[in-house]
Design a protein around this motif. Structure first.
Motif, PDB file in Angstrom:
ATOM      1  N   THR A 150       0.946  -1.205  -0.015  1.00 24.85           N
ATOM      2  CA  THR A 150      -0.018   0.112   0.036  1.00 24.85           C
ATOM      3  C   THR A 150       0.868   1.164  -0.004  1.00 24.85           C
ATOM      4  O   THR A 150       0.559   2.120  -0.877  1.00 24.85           O
ATOM      5  N   TYR A 169      -1.612  -1.924  -5.244  1.00 30.87           N
ATOM      6  CA  TYR A 169      -2.968  -2.091  -4.395  1.00 30.87           C
ATOM      7  C   TYR A 169      -3.503  -3.467  -4.778  1.00 30.87           C
ATOM      8  O   TYR A 169      -4.094  -4.040  -3.846  1.00 30.87           O
ATOM      9  N   TYR A 190      -8.410   1.902   3.860  1.00 29.12           N
ATOM     10  CA  TYR A 190      -8.135   1.276   2.647  1.00 29.12           C
ATOM     11  C   TYR A 190      -9.294   0.464   2.155  1.00 29.12           C
ATOM     12  O   TYR A 190      -9.473  -0.084   0.573  1.00 29.12           O
TER      13      TYR A 190
END
Length: 203
Positions: A150, A169, A190
């Motif tokens: 990330t 990602y 996220y």
């Protein structure tokens, strides 16, 4: 003459007592490192308080100083404390670059990247993240993989390198972390992004 012997005896006892106190202090520091590590993911504020209570970190062994540097940096960062220099984490990076386990090496490089990015040193941060990506290949803790991917996704996205960003990602998403793991990391911000990514067609 008697006074001289009494003084010598008193001095010897003082050395012994100070040695015992020093030993107890070091043992207490070692114990606090263990507790600081225990609470790092679930309660970083508790981890920070425990680590901050170690009276003389510079009196720890070289290995323990590296552990302290890594844990304190992690706890401070996860608590949102401002870190104005990479000098502390560099102690951990230097030690774990040649000793210790892959988990600590990857984590030290990751948090060095975090700090450098916050300081506006993006090129150096990206280099640290890439080193962490290399080090994480043998790491079993998927949470560390997640944070590295990330971080790389974020920094690539900021520079409009969207293909690389999405790739990282997706790597993070493919880890299929459990809900408890998400909660332990405090990375739920996220989750909406990853839900959206899951719906994208595979290129």
């Amino acid at each position: 003459m008697m006074r001289k012997y009494l003084f010598i005896g008193w001095a010897v006892w003082m050395v012994v007592i100070l040695g015992i106190i020093s030993s107890c202090s070091q043992d207490k520091g070692t114990s606090r490192l263990a507790w600081g590590k225990y609470y790092l993911w679930s309660a970083p504020d508790s981890s920070y308080r425990i680590l901050n209570a170690i009276p003389f970190p510079d009196k720890l062994s070289v290995e323990e100083q590296a552990c302290y540097a890594l844990l304190m940096t992690q706890a401070m960062y996860r608590c949102g404390h401002k870190i104005s220099s990479d000098s502390l984490i560099n102690i951990a990076v230097q030690y774990y670059s040649s000793q210790g386990n892959a988990d600590d090496k990857a984590s030290a490089l990751l948090y060095k990247g975090y700090i450098l990015e916050d300081l506006g040193q993006d090129n150096e941060a990206l280099y640290a993240y890439k080193q962490a990506e290399e080090a994480v290949k043998t790491v079993k803790d998927l949470r560390i993989h997640f944070l590295i991917y990330t971080a790389l996704g974020n920094i690539n996205g900021r520079y409009a390198h969207y293909e690389h960003s999405l790739s990282y990602y997706r790597k993070a998403l493919d880890l299929n972390l459990s809900v408890p793991a998400w909660n332990a990391m405090g990375e739920n911000i996220y989750l909406p992004l990853f839900i959206w990514l899951r719906e994208l067609p595979v290129q």
